[in-house]
Design a protein around this motif. Structure first.
Motif, short mmCIF file in Angstrom:
data_model
loop_
_atom_site.label_atom_id
_atom_site.label_comp_id
_atom_site.label_asym_id
_atom_site.label_seq_id
_atom_site.Cartn_x
_atom_site.Cartn_y
_atom_site.Cartn_z
N TYR A 219 0.80 -1.23 0.00
CA TYR A 219 0.00 0.00 0.00
C TYR A 219 0.84 1.29 0.00
CZ TYR A 219 -3.84 -3.18 1.09
OH TYR A 219 -4.76 -4.19 1.04
N ASP A 220 2.18 1.17 -0.08
CA ASP A 220 3.06 2.34 -0.11
C ASP A 220 2.78 3.28 1.06
OD1 ASP A 220 4.53 1.61 -2.36
OD2 ASP A 220 3.05 2.47 -3.71
N LEU A 221 2.81 2.74 2.27
CA LEU A 221 2.44 3.51 3.46
C LEU A 221 3.65 4.22 4.08
CD1 LEU A 221 0.19 0.81 5.18
CD2 LEU A 221 -0.58 2.77 3.84
N LEU A 222 3.37 5.33 4.77
CA LEU A 222 4.38 6.00 5.58
C LEU A 222 4.27 5.56 7.04
CD1 LEU A 222 4.25 9.65 4.17
CD2 LEU A 222 6.03 7.94 3.81
N SER A 223 3.09 5.14 7.42
CA SER A 223 2.87 4.61 8.77
C SER A 223 1.62 3.74 8.75
CB SER A 223 2.69 5.75 9.79
OG SER A 223 1.55 6.53 9.48
N ILE A 224 1.49 2.90 9.75
CA ILE A 224 0.32 2.02 9.82
C ILE A 224 -0.12 1.89 11.27
CG2 ILE A 224 1.62 -0.14 10.08
CD1 ILE A 224 -0.42 -1.44 8.18
N PRO A 225 -1.43 1.97 11.54
CA PRO A 225 -1.90 1.82 12.92
C PRO A 225 -1.84 0.37 13.39
CG PRO A 225 -3.75 2.17 11.43
CD PRO A 225 -2.52 2.32 10.61
N VAL A 226 -1.58 0.18 14.68
CA VAL A 226 -1.54 -1.15 15.28
C VAL A 226 -2.68 -1.23 16.30
CG1 VAL A 226 -0.15 -2.81 16.57
CG2 VAL A 226 0.96 -1.19 15.01
N VAL A 227 -3.52 -2.25 16.17
CA VAL A 227 -4.69 -2.38 17.05
C VAL A 227 -4.63 -3.70 17.81
CG1 VAL A 227 -6.11 -0.99 15.49
CG2 VAL A 227 -6.13 -3.48 15.28
N GLY A 235 -0.97 1.77 19.01
CA GLY A 235 0.29 2.33 18.53
C GLY A 235 0.33 2.42 17.03
N ILE A 236 1.45 2.90 16.51
CA ILE A 236 1.65 2.95 15.06
C ILE A 236 3.07 2.47 14.75
CG2 ILE A 236 0.08 4.91 14.80
CD1 ILE A 236 2.63 6.65 14.27
N ILE A 237 3.27 2.03 13.51
CA ILE A 237 4.59 1.67 13.02
C ILE A 237 4.92 2.61 11.87
CG2 ILE A 237 6.03 -0.12 11.96
CD1 ILE A 237 4.17 -2.18 13.29
N THR A 238 6.10 3.22 11.91
CA THR A 238 6.49 4.18 10.88
C THR A 238 7.40 3.53 9.85
OG1 THR A 238 8.27 4.94 12.32
CG2 THR A 238 6.22 6.21 12.35
N VAL A 239 7.52 4.15 8.70
CA VAL A 239 8.25 3.56 7.57
C VAL A 239 9.73 3.37 7.88
CG1 VAL A 239 8.73 5.78 6.42
CG2 VAL A 239 8.54 3.67 5.07
N ASP A 240 10.32 4.26 8.70
CA ASP A 240 11.75 4.10 9.01
C ASP A 240 12.01 2.83 9.80
OD1 ASP A 240 10.32 5.40 11.06
OD2 ASP A 240 12.17 6.04 12.02
N ASP A 241 11.05 2.47 10.69
CA ASP A 241 11.19 1.23 11.45
C ASP A 241 11.03 0.01 10.56
OD1 ASP A 241 11.63 2.45 13.95
OD2 ASP A 241 9.49 2.82 14.18
N ILE A 242 10.09 0.07 9.63
CA ILE A 242 9.83 -1.09 8.77
C ILE A 242 10.95 -1.27 7.74
CG2 ILE A 242 8.52 -0.30 6.73
CD1 ILE A 242 7.52 -3.07 9.22
#
Length: 445
Positions: A219-227, A235-242
């Motif tokens: 999905y070419d995301l910059l961040s994604i929510p974590v539920v 929380g969220i995960i950001t693109v630099d971490d992934i």
């Protein structure tokens, strides 16, 4: 600035000049310099950095050098550093550091933060929960665009990202997302409910990091929510971490494809004993499995004695079969990793590899027949035996190389395990059986 220039400035005690220069450098470049310096020089440079820059530089430094610096920091320096780190960075640090360093870091955190850190540390190591940060901006759908922008201005400085905001209920159920671009361009009086995107892509706290990486790619995301299981935003995960995860997963796959136990330690920092330990297990397995080759050769000893020429072509057949299988397995492993192929596609893979192997096999078989018969002067029967075996070996190798990674994935194993060394060993065994069966038939031995 390079290492030698910096070292000369340190030796000349031109600390004001050093401070001006390094604080104007790019953060990754500063981290690279620190990696090259000895402990005392690295500590000196770190102390000359602006506190905000120092925390960012620290996250770019290797784990070994992070530990080296942490052991050298005094209590005030350690407190200032950890205070500037985002929570997910602090959790990552605690997961990697030895217990004596962990105790020092935890002393600098207050009780509420320690509770949050302990909660993070309970998540499985390679899960979305262990990667996420809680430093994001949430909104309520009743807010206006103007009110939302004010909230971002108020909280944004202390959040890891402000480009995506998350709309939640009073019980933290995730309802939608709003991009900063939309907030800036929309009418100030418009409600968030009217502009939020309700079709949210999210992951669960226990989802594997490799799956999370595939969602980012898709999905070419910059961040994604974590539920959590109740779809509450945690929380969220950001693109630099992934990106770090993708690099780590790729490194692990390369190690496994070379029959080496994965390691996160820098090659030059790893001891000879550890390197040997990570390699010996698979070498033993492959060596034992390769004994089948010797058994087959001993069973056909009479055939080899009757036609000694057959021996000369064994290396060529085994090498070509191994290479053909490696080509197929490498392509399939990579396609599985990118989500392009699933187990349900196994018959499509077999069909495609059969076609490819037939074309490649025919071309190589014809060329080898011409070489063996007309150039090397062997009889038609021997030439036919070798080239027929070559064709069948290539076809077998490519099909085996194509389906083994898919079978591994179905069995919940890492497809990278079914790479070159294992495929080569399997193909070698079958190619010899085929070779001597065909020799027996054609040469009437």
């Amino acid at each position: 600035m390079n290492k030698n220039t910096l070292q000369n400035l340190i030796n000349d005690k031109k600390f004001t000049l050093i401070k001006d220069k390094i604080n104007n450098m790019n953060i990754p470049d500063i981290a690279e310099l620190l990696e090259e310096l000895d402990s005392s020089s690295a500590l000196l440079i770190f102390r000359l950095l602006n506190k905000k820059i120092a925390a960012k530089v620290f996250t770019y430094v290797s784990r070994d050098n992070q530990e080296r610096l942490l052991l050298l920091f005094n209590e005030d320096e350690l407190n200032q550093l950890t205070d500037k780190l985002f929570l997910d960075e602090k959790v990552d640090l605690l997961e990697e550091m030895p217990s004596n360093v962990v105790k020092r870091i935890l002393k600098t955190t207050d009780e509420s933060e320690r509770k949050i850190i302990n909660q993070f540390l309970k998540y499985p190591k390679d899960s979305a929960g262990s990667l996420m940060t809680i430093e994001f901006i949430d909104l309520k759908k009743e807010l206006t665009v103007s009110e939302s922008l004010e909230r971002i201005k108020k909280l944004g400085y202390h959040r890891e990202t402000i480009y995506t905001t998350y709309v939640i209920t009073n019980t933290r159920i995730l309802e939608g997302i709003v991009e900063l671009k939309e907030l800036v361009l929309e009418n100030d009086n418009k409600n968030i409910e009217n502009i939020m995107n309700k079709n949210v892509i999210y992951v669960n706290t226990h989802d594997d990091q490799e799956y999370v990486a595939s969602i980012f790619r898709k999905y070419d995301l910059l961040s994604i929510p974590v539920v959590d299981n109740e779809k509450r935003l945690v929380g969220i995960i950001t693109v630099d971490d992934i990106m770090d995860v993708i690099e780590l997963e790729n490194t692990e796959d390369i190690h496994k494809m070379a029959a080496i136990e994965p390691s996160h330690t820098n090659y030059l920092n790893e001891s000879i004993f550890d390197l040997a330990k990570r390699r010996i297990v698979w070498l033993l397995v492959l060596m034992i499995s390769a004994t089948f080759t010797g058994i087959i050769l001993s069973n056909y000893e009479d055939t080899l004695e009757s036609v000694v020429a057959l021996t000369f072509f064994i290396p060529m057949l085994m090498d070509t079969g191994g290479n053909a299988g490696s080509q197929a397995s490498t392509l399939i492993i990579r396609s599985i990793t990118l989500g392009e192929i699933e187990f349900k596609d196994i018959f499509k893979v077999i069909s495609k590899e059969f076609g490819v192997s037939f074309i490649v096999g025919i071309i190589l078989a014809v060329l080898n027949f011409l070489r063996i018969h007309f150039i090397q002067g062997y009889s038609v029967k021997i030439s036919l035996t070798v080239t027929t075996t070559l064709l069948l070996t290539i076809m077998l190798a490519k099909i085996v190389g194509g389906i083994l990674p898919l079978l591994a994935k179905k069995a919940k194993l890492d497809p990278a395990l079914m790479a070159s060394p294992l495929v080569t060993t399997i193909v070698d065994t079958f190619s010899l059986i085929v070779y001597f069966r065909i020799a027996t038939l054609i040469l009437k031995l």
